[in-house]
Structure formats: structure tokens, C-alpha cells
Design a protein around this motif. Structure first.
Motif, mmCIF file in Angstrom:
data_model
loop_
_atom_site.group_PDB
_atom_site.id
_atom_site.type_symbol
_atom_site.label_atom_id
_atom_site.label_comp_id
_atom_site.label_asym_id
_atom_site.label_seq_id
_atom_site.Cartn_x
_atom_site.Cartn_y
_atom_site.Cartn_z
ATOM 1 N N UNK A 2 38.348 90.142 40.418
ATOM 2 C CA UNK A 2 38.177 89.359 39.206
ATOM 3 C C UNK A 2 38.322 87.865 39.522
ATOM 4 N N UNK A 3 38.174 87.041 38.489
ATOM 5 C CA UNK A 3 38.180 85.590 38.695
ATOM 6 C C UNK A 3 39.529 85.103 39.220
ATOM 7 N N UNK A 4 40.607 85.654 38.718
ATOM 8 C CA UNK A 4 41.927 85.230 39.194
ATOM 9 C C UNK A 4 42.114 85.558 40.670
ATOM 10 N N UNK A 5 41.618 86.706 41.089
ATOM 11 C CA UNK A 5 41.725 87.085 42.507
ATOM 12 C C UNK A 5 40.867 86.157 43.374
ATOM 13 N N UNK A 6 39.695 85.799 42.872
ATOM 14 C CA UNK A 6 38.837 84.866 43.614
ATOM 15 C C UNK A 6 39.528 83.515 43.769
ATOM 16 N N UNK A 7 40.094 83.016 42.678
ATOM 17 C CA UNK A 7 40.806 81.738 42.745
ATOM 18 C C UNK A 7 41.938 81.799 43.770
ATOM 19 N N UNK A 8 42.697 82.896 43.767
ATOM 20 C CA UNK A 8 43.812 83.038 44.709
ATOM 21 C C UNK A 8 43.319 83.074 46.153
ATOM 22 N N UNK A 13 42.984 80.946 51.505
ATOM 23 C CA UNK A 13 42.097 80.680 52.644
ATOM 24 C C UNK A 13 41.925 79.176 52.836
ATOM 25 N N UNK A 14 41.825 78.438 51.729
ATOM 26 C CA UNK A 14 41.662 76.991 51.830
ATOM 27 C C UNK A 14 42.820 76.322 52.531
#
Length: 481
Positions: A2-8, A13-14
């Protein structure tokens, strides 16, 4: 996911990637420029079965840090004096990440509206820089090879418009003229365009490696007498081997006299236009029909980023490349087809490369680029002075940009046969490359092997030039003792 997992994931990684990049940047002065691993060693290192179960980002980045980065050439090093491959600007590196996150298709306006606007703007900045008028335009390319191909297709289609529809057999003996020092992509482009590599006339050069104008005129006259069709002359502003610049105004006059398209390959030397001190070396470029300019060279934009600029505007490019598939037809209810960049070149799907060019342009400004270009030329002139002061070296040609060519010729080498002298040059280059302390290539000039140094990193200082000269002397003495 989901979007929250993508943001995390991006956050984790960043942070990890930022650490890898910044830590490597901190060690650039000490890192070996050239890795020691052989092709076989690297092949074994990456010989893995097809991934079935996914690995974690942490594991993948650990492998990058362990296997990939240590075995990569350290192109951003201040000790890298190779081809025109400079250290990329940090903002350009992170622009690449932003570009990937947006994942725009810069081929058509509907898929990448901001990419189209930014590409259009950066192209206009480059056109203004080289002296083109308001009607000029251009298109981003992967590099000088593609940019030259685009320009030569425009030239071909101008003289023989039926070729695009009926094939190269309609062109007759179309012929292109350029210097012996031209980039190999000119010849390759003529092959791709169906004209054949034999349609290229490589004209003799003078002692300073510029095209001989009298030989060019003689070649054109002979070809006309034999029924060939001269249609394009290519001038070079910053040759790969020596960095020299042809007599651009004189070539423009010859092109006009024979109704030839005039293209200038300024992939490297175009950045001289930033400098009020050196831009006169490009005098005459503003009348060229097209220009190749590579921002991934002297503008420190990360690979890849080249451009084809066209004096008479986008309609020239559209005449050669435009097509309208049903799903991208101009009559689709929007006034945006002029910003469909697939119409100006051969690529359909295109990366948002204009973003990193735009950011680097804004970060450095004309003044910043001017200062860096001038500093590189001064450092190259300093290298030439150091070599001239030593009896062990003999320079080849003059320094016109930031390229210096020379040979290692102490008394014990001068007494050797020419082919043995060539072997010494090659061996010296290889010794230094294997040491990892610096990198520069060798090249062939006047049929003889020479060493070629290009100052191309904004990190390079005078002390790095001194280190290079000392390295040349030390390794040379060990080689010939």
C-alpha cells in the motif's frame, strides 16, 4: 503493497543509498581510479541463478557495496583524465532519482507535461547559448552518437526528401565530408541511414589536427566531377583525440558555396560558449544548420544527456521524424502536439532527462560553468607547461580546450625504433592504469601512439596535475630502466 509501505520503503532505501553515495564521495581522492578485477573475476562474482524468491533491499544494497561499487571505475575521481566523462553534479545525481520516482514518459505531452515544458526550456537555453535565434529548436538525445544521427538524417532528408518514403536507393551517391579526427558515430550514422560508410569522405588534417580546407575543396570538386552529390559538411568543435576545433567560419562558407547542410559536432567543445574568454573559439557555430552538444560532458550532467540543436527550428526535425499513430494523433482534442517530443527524434518512450539538465543548469548558472571551463583550460595549460619543462616529454599539438597530448621520449626511448617508442607509450599508460593512481588513455596521432590527458573533473586541482606528472616520471623511469 500500500501507499504507506511504499513511503516507508523510500525512506529506508533513500537513507541507505544516501549513505553509500556520500561515503564514496568522501573517499574519491584516495580510491583507486581503475579497479583491478579481471572480466573473468567479475563474471564469477555476478554468476547467480535466476532470482526466484525476492531478496530484501538491505541485502541487495549490501551486495552493491561489496561487489559493485568497489569494482566500478571511479570516473568522478579528480585523478580521472580519460574521455569526456566528468564527475556528475550532486544535484544531477538526485535529479535522476526524482526523475525515476515520477516515471514520466517524455515522449508525448499527455504522458509527461512537465517533462515536455522543461525539455523545451532547456533546449532554448542551449540554443541561446550557442548563438541561435528565437526560431531555433532541438531535442534531447542519449548522447553525441544519437545526436549526430538525428542531424545527419535531417541533412539527408533536406537534399533527398523521397528517401524517407522510398528508401536510400533514391539518394544516388550522397556524400558527407568531415575531418579525419571526426567521431566514429558520423560513419556509423551513414551506415544506419542506408547511405553506406563509403559515402563519408574523411579529409586530411594539418599538423595541429584541423581539417585541411584546400583538401576539402579538392575532394568536393572531384566528387562533383564523378557524379556524386555532396550534401553535408561536418565541422568538429572539440575532437575526441585532441580537443581541437576546426575553422568553423571557413567550413560554413564552403558548405554554403555547395548548398550543403552544415553540421557542427560540438558534443564536447560546445560548453566553451559559457566562457566569454573562450567562446570566440566557437565563432561560426551560430550559422550551422545543426549542432551536437552533450551536457553529460562539460556540463557535468549524469549520463546520458545529449542534444541536437537545429537553427531553423522544430519543423526541420518534424519533417524527418514526425508520425502520428492513432492513439497519439494531433487531432485528439488538445493543443499540445507541438510538445510531443517523439515527433522530433527516433525515440518513442523517453526518459525525463531534461530534469537533471534543468537542475544542473539552474544550479551552476552561466557564470559557474564559465568559471569551471576556464579553470580546466588553465589546469591543462599548466600540465602542458610542466611537460615542456621536462626533457623526457614531447608534446603533440597545441592545447585548444582541456586536452593535452604528448609522448614520453627520454633519450633512451628516442634512440629506439618508432614501433618500439609506440610500445613504450602503451606500456606506460597501462602501468599507470593498473596502479589505480590515475587514468588516461592513449591515442594514435600522425600514425604514432601518444598519451592523452583531459582535465574534466570539477574536483581536479593543481596538486592533482603535479601528482600526475610525478607519476608519469616515476613509472616511466621504472619502465625504461
Amino acid at each position: 503493497m500500500n501507499i504507506d509501505e511504499l513511503r516507508q520503503q523510500h525512506e529506508e532505501i533513500g537513507r541507505a543509498v544516501t549513505k553509500l553515495i556520500s561515503e564514496r564521495a568522501a573517499k574519491l581522492d584516495e580510491l583507486p581510479v581503475v579497479p583491478s578485477a579481471t572480466p573473468d573475476e567479475l563474471k564469477r562474482l555476478f554468476d547467480e541463478p535466476l532470482p526466484i524468491a525476492g531478496a530484501s533491499a538491505e541485502e541487495i544494497l549490501q551486495q552493491f557495496a561489496r561487489d559493485v561499487a568497489p569494482n566500478a571505475m571511479s570516473v568522478p575521481s579528480p585523478h580521472y583524465f580519460g574521455q569526456f566523462n566528468p564527475a556528475p553534479l550532486a544535484i544531477g545525481v538526485w535529479a535522476d532519482a526524482l526523475c525515476s520516482s515520477l516515471n514520466q514518459n517524455a515522449g508525448a505531452w499527455r504522458n509527461g507535461p512537465t517533462s515536455a515544458m522543461i525539455e523545451s526550456q532547456t533546449i532554448r537555453w542551449l540554443c541561446e547559448l550557442v548563438g541561435y535565434g528565437k526560431d531555433s529548436f532541438g531535442v534531447l538525445a542519449s548522447g553525441g552518437s544519437e545526436a549526430n544521427l538525428i542531424a545527419l538524417k535531417c541533412a539527408r532528408d533536406r537534399i533527398s526528401p523521397e528517401i524517407s518514403r522510398r528508401g536510400a536507393r533514391q539518394g544516388g551517391d550522397l556524400t558527407v565530408y568531415t575531418s579525419e579526427q571526426c567521431h566514429y558515430s558520423v560513419e556509423k550514422s551513414l551506415d544506419i541511414l542506408g547511405l553506406g560508410r563509403d559515402s563519408l569522405r574523411k579529409i586530411e588534417i594539418d599538423q595541429q589536427f584541423h581539417i585541411r580546407l584546400n583538401k576539402l575543396n579538392e575532394a568536393i570538386k572531384q566528387d562533383l566531377n564523378e557524379g556524386r552529390r555532396p550534401f553535408c559538411i561536418v565541422g568538429v568543435a572539440g575532437t575526441t583525440a585532441t580537443g581541437v576545433i576546426d575553422d568553423l567560419p571557413a567550413l560554413a562558407e564552403i558548405a554554403r558555396a555547395h548548398d550543403c547542410w552544415y553540421h557542427v559536432d560540438a558534443a564536447y567543445g560546445g560548453a566553451l560558449a559559457f566562457s566569454d574568454k573562450h567562446r570566440d573559439k566557437l565563432r561560426g557555430i551560430e550559422v550551422a544548420d545543426s549542432i551536437t552538444f552533450d551536457p553529460h560532458k562539460w556540463m557535468f550532467v549524469p549520463f546520458s544527456c545529449g542534444t541536437t540543436l537545429v537553427r531553423d527550428g522544430g519543423q526541420v526535425l518534424r519533417h524527418s521524424f514526425d508520425m502520428s499513430p492513432d492513439y497519439l494523433a494531433e487531432q485528439r482534442g488538445f493543443d499540445d502536439a507541438q510538445y510531443d517530443f517523439f515527433r522530433y527524434g527516433q525515440m518513442g518512450t523517453r526518459r525525463f532527462n531534461a530534469l537533471k539538465l534543468w537542475m544542473c543548469f539552474k544550479f551552476m548558472g552561466k557564470r559557474g560553468y564559465s568559471q569551471t571551463v576556464e579553470q580546466h583550460i588553465e589546469l591543462t595549460q599548466y600540465l602542458a607547461k610542466r611537460l615542456d619543462e621536462s626533457p623526457d616529454f614531447q608534446r603533440v599539438g597545441e592545447v585548444e580546450t582541456a586536452v593535452c597530448c604528448f609522448r614520453y621520449l627520454p633519450d633512451r626511448v628516442q634512440s629506439m625504433k618508432p614501433e618500439q617508442q609506440d610500445e613504450v607509450q602503451q606500456a606506460l599508460q597501462q602501468r599507470i592504469e593498473k596502479s589505480g593512481k590515475a587514468f588516461f588513455p592513449s591515442t594514435m596521432l600522425d600514425g604514432r601512439r601518444a598519451l592523452r590527458v583531459n582535465v574534466n573533473s570539477y574536483l581536479t586541482e593543481q596538486r592533482h596535475i603535479d601528482d600526475l606528472v610525478e607519476l608519469l616520471v616515476d613509472e616511466g623511469r621504472q619502465l625504461t630502466s
